[in-house]
Motif scaffolding. Sequence first.
Motif, mmCIF file in Angstrom:
data_model
loop_
_atom_site.group_PDB
_atom_site.id
_atom_site.type_symbol
_atom_site.label_atom_id
_atom_site.label_comp_id
_atom_site.label_asym_id
_atom_site.label_seq_id
_atom_site.Cartn_x
_atom_site.Cartn_y
_atom_site.Cartn_z
ATOM 1 N N PRO A 76 19.978 -14.920 -46.790
ATOM 2 C CA PRO A 76 20.535 -14.631 -45.457
ATOM 3 C C PRO A 76 19.506 -14.047 -44.498
ATOM 4 O O PRO A 76 19.491 -14.373 -43.311
ATOM 5 C CB PRO A 76 21.657 -13.626 -45.764
ATOM 6 N N LEU A 77 18.643 -13.159 -45.009
ATOM 7 C CA LEU A 77 17.639 -12.552 -44.152
ATOM 8 C C LEU A 77 16.653 -13.591 -43.650
ATOM 9 O O LEU A 77 16.323 -13.628 -42.457
ATOM 10 C CB LEU A 77 16.901 -11.448 -44.912
ATOM 11 N N GLN A 78 16.189 -14.453 -44.553
ATOM 12 C CA GLN A 78 15.249 -15.491 -44.148
ATOM 13 C C GLN A 78 15.888 -16.449 -43.160
ATOM 14 O O GLN A 78 15.257 -16.904 -42.209
ATOM 15 C CB GLN A 78 14.752 -16.259 -45.391
ATOM 16 N N SER A 79 17.167 -16.756 -43.383
ATOM 17 C CA SER A 79 17.880 -17.634 -42.453
ATOM 18 C C SER A 79 17.980 -17.006 -41.075
ATOM 19 O O SER A 79 17.850 -17.685 -40.051
ATOM 20 C CB SER A 79 19.285 -17.944 -42.998
ATOM 21 N N ALA A 80 18.214 -15.694 -41.050
ATOM 22 C CA ALA A 80 18.327 -14.999 -39.759
ATOM 23 C C ALA A 80 17.008 -14.983 -39.016
ATOM 24 O O ALA A 80 16.952 -15.169 -37.794
ATOM 25 C CB ALA A 80 18.842 -13.578 -39.988
ATOM 26 N N LEU A 81 15.918 -14.756 -39.743
ATOM 27 C CA LEU A 81 14.606 -14.650 -39.097
ATOM 28 C C LEU A 81 14.083 -16.001 -38.621
ATOM 29 O O LEU A 81 13.235 -16.058 -37.730
ATOM 30 C CB LEU A 81 13.599 -14.014 -40.057
ATOM 31 N N THR A 82 14.554 -17.085 -39.213
ATOM 32 C CA THR A 82 14.068 -18.416 -38.836
ATOM 33 C C THR A 82 15.097 -19.225 -38.060
ATOM 34 O O THR A 82 14.830 -20.380 -37.729
ATOM 35 C CB THR A 82 13.663 -19.201 -40.099
ATOM 36 N N SER A 83 16.238 -18.647 -37.774
ATOM 37 C CA SER A 83 17.299 -19.401 -37.109
ATOM 38 C C SER A 83 16.987 -19.637 -35.635
ATOM 39 O O SER A 83 16.258 -18.862 -35.000
ATOM 40 C CB SER A 83 18.636 -18.656 -37.241
ATOM 41 N N SER A 177 28.980 -3.607 -28.914
ATOM 42 C CA SER A 177 28.305 -2.330 -29.132
ATOM 43 C C SER A 177 27.340 -2.378 -30.316
ATOM 44 O O SER A 177 26.466 -1.519 -30.423
ATOM 45 C CB SER A 177 29.344 -1.232 -29.363
ATOM 46 N N SER A 178 27.493 -3.343 -31.222
ATOM 47 C CA SER A 178 26.588 -3.426 -32.368
ATOM 48 C C SER A 178 25.164 -3.771 -31.949
ATOM 49 O O SER A 178 24.226 -3.605 -32.726
ATOM 50 C CB SER A 178 27.099 -4.458 -33.376
ATOM 51 N N GLN A 216 16.887 -2.125 -40.264
ATOM 52 C CA GLN A 216 18.007 -2.723 -40.982
ATOM 53 C C GLN A 216 19.173 -3.025 -40.050
ATOM 54 O O GLN A 216 19.885 -4.025 -40.219
ATOM 55 C CB GLN A 216 18.460 -1.794 -42.109
ATOM 56 N N SER A 217 19.391 -2.175 -39.063
ATOM 57 C CA SER A 217 20.469 -2.422 -38.090
ATOM 58 C C SER A 217 20.208 -3.705 -37.307
ATOM 59 O O SER A 217 21.131 -4.504 -37.064
ATOM 60 C CB SER A 217 20.601 -1.232 -37.142
ATOM 61 N N VAL A 218 18.961 -3.906 -36.910
ATOM 62 C CA VAL A 218 18.613 -5.130 -36.178
ATOM 63 C C VAL A 218 18.806 -6.359 -37.066
ATOM 64 O O VAL A 218 19.382 -7.371 -36.643
ATOM 65 C CB VAL A 218 17.158 -5.058 -35.675
ATOM 66 N N LEU A 219 18.339 -6.274 -38.305
ATOM 67 C CA LEU A 219 18.462 -7.413 -39.216
ATOM 68 C C LEU A 219 19.924 -7.714 -39.537
ATOM 69 O O LEU A 219 20.313 -8.883 -39.640
ATOM 70 C CB LEU A 219 17.685 -7.126 -40.508
ATOM 71 N N ASN A 220 20.740 -6.674 -39.695
ATOM 72 C CA ASN A 220 22.169 -6.887 -39.947
ATOM 73 C C ASN A 220 22.826 -7.606 -38.781
ATOM 74 O O ASN A 220 23.677 -8.488 -38.977
ATOM 75 C CB ASN A 220 22.867 -5.546 -40.192
ATOM 76 N N TYR A 221 22.434 -7.222 -37.578
ATOM 77 C CA TYR A 221 22.994 -7.890 -36.399
ATOM 78 C C TYR A 221 22.604 -9.375 -36.380
ATOM 79 O O TYR A 221 23.448 -10.244 -36.136
ATOM 80 C CB TYR A 221 22.512 -7.202 -35.119
ATOM 81 N N LEU A 222 21.339 -9.661 -36.658
ATOM 82 C CA LEU A 222 20.882 -11.050 -36.649
ATOM 83 C C LEU A 222 21.596 -11.867 -37.727
ATOM 84 O O LEU A 222 21.991 -13.019 -37.492
ATOM 85 C CB LEU A 222 19.371 -11.106 -36.860
ATOM 86 N N GLU A 223 21.770 -11.276 -38.907
ATOM 87 C CA GLU A 223 22.461 -11.979 -39.982
ATOM 88 C C GLU A 223 23.913 -12.265 -39.601
ATOM 89 O O GLU A 223 24.437 -13.366 -39.859
ATOM 90 C CB GLU A 223 22.409 -11.153 -41.262
#
Length: 242
Positions: A76-83, A177-178, A216-223
């Motif tokens: 999921p993290l890799q998908s978020a960073l490359t989406s 707000s997230s 982590q908050s930023v990555l959670n939002y992207l995911e």
Amino acid sequence: MKRKKGAYALTGRHLVRHENQHDNDVSNMLGWFHKHFKRVSSSPHEGEPEHRNPPSTSFARSPSPFPSALKPTTNPLQSALTSSMRWSRKYDVFVCHSSEDTDIEEAVRLVSFLESSPQSLRCFLSHRDACPGSAIATELCQAVQDSHCRALLITPNFLQDNWCKYIMHQALSEPMSSRNIPVIQNLAFSEYPLELKYIFYIDLNKNTNGYTLVSQSVLNYLEDQVEKEKALECNTTPPARE
């Protein structure tokens, strides 16, 4: 008597020869049985399950015809960073801070952490990324719109800075707000802005891993946004023709 003796002698020679042949036959038969039982003992008995030590790899236990280690897995993290969703905006994080030197130094340390590997988040830092001589209000508002998340470094100096309060209200004007990540430092709870009372915040004075929590908050939002995008695509995809 001589004939009988000769016959007896002949018979004795035949007996000796037959005894030798018999011994050879017995020896050959014993050799055959030895080989046969040796071969049988080395293979599983008929009707019994074959017991073998499992291989050291996990491939033999995979229920599918292909080894489980070779199955494509989605991170999921890799998908978020490359989406494509991530790259639809210019920045991952807009860092808002006051113009005081202590706050600028703290913001620089935060941005350095966020922009380092492995995430390598894209950050907007006003004193670094704003174009000299441009309309500051317009550029900052545009940077807020071009960022997925907004990290607000709220300090006593932040609350005295009119630009910071303006950017904070611009960020809070959207219902998501997230996207807003308040990061407080050297601030008593009684001084906390009322607008942010019900938003999750990170206290750098109480959390030694505060920068990690921001990342982590930023990555959670992207995911989350990637998952929502996938769900939307599934709902809008027309059914296949039969």
